[in-house]
Design a protein around this motif. Structure first.
Motif: not given
Length: 157
Positions: A119-136
């Protein structure tokens, strides 16, 4: 002739049987690299969203903007792919069925993290980038708990 000698040496000095819980020696797996790349995804996403579009009449500024934007996008996508590779290696090479007993949502955690990388590759979403950090971060906590170690989660930013 060489094969006969090698066979004799193996007969005289057999290799001992060894066992490992993972595919590599202990210490090669660490979620820190996924944290670093996930932070870069977040940082680049933030920078993209903060870029100011120049006036259409300013050709030089428009070119500079497009150059900067394309560089940020390329870095964001590259780092998201690296994050995905790092977490998939942990998931498939480090974690074993015994870990599922202690962490029954292990597969879901990794699957969702990998999907967030996409999702972070195909869009520009700060929410998804934060969710990725949370998942990591969650992966970090699970990983170190399997080693009975309490390793603090640090972020560079």
């Amino acid at each position: 002739m060489f094969n006969k000698i090698a066979t004799k040496l193996q007969d005289w000095f057999p290799a001992p049987e060894v066992h490992a819980h993972c595919d590599g020696p202990c210490g090669v797996y660490d979620p820190a690299s996924a944290r670093i790349t996930a932070e870069a995804v977040y940082s680049m996403t933030k920078k993209i969203l903060e870029l100011e579009v120049p006036a259409a009449s300013d050709a030089k500024a428009t070119i500079a903007y497009q150059n900067t934007l394309s560089r940020y996008i390329a870095i964001k996508e590259e780092q998201a792919q690296k994050t995905k590779e790092d977490i998939l290696i942990l998931w498939t090479d480090y974690f074993k069925p015994v870990h599922l007993d202690a962490y029954p949502d292990l597969h879901t955690t990794f699957w969702q993290a990998a999907k967030l990388c996409s999702a972070c590759k195909v869009e520009v979403s700060l929410q998804h980038a934060q969710e990725l950090l949370d998942a990591v971060q969650k992966i970090h906590q699970i990983f170190w708990a399997t080693k009975n170690r309490d390793i603090t989660w640090y972020k560079a930013s």
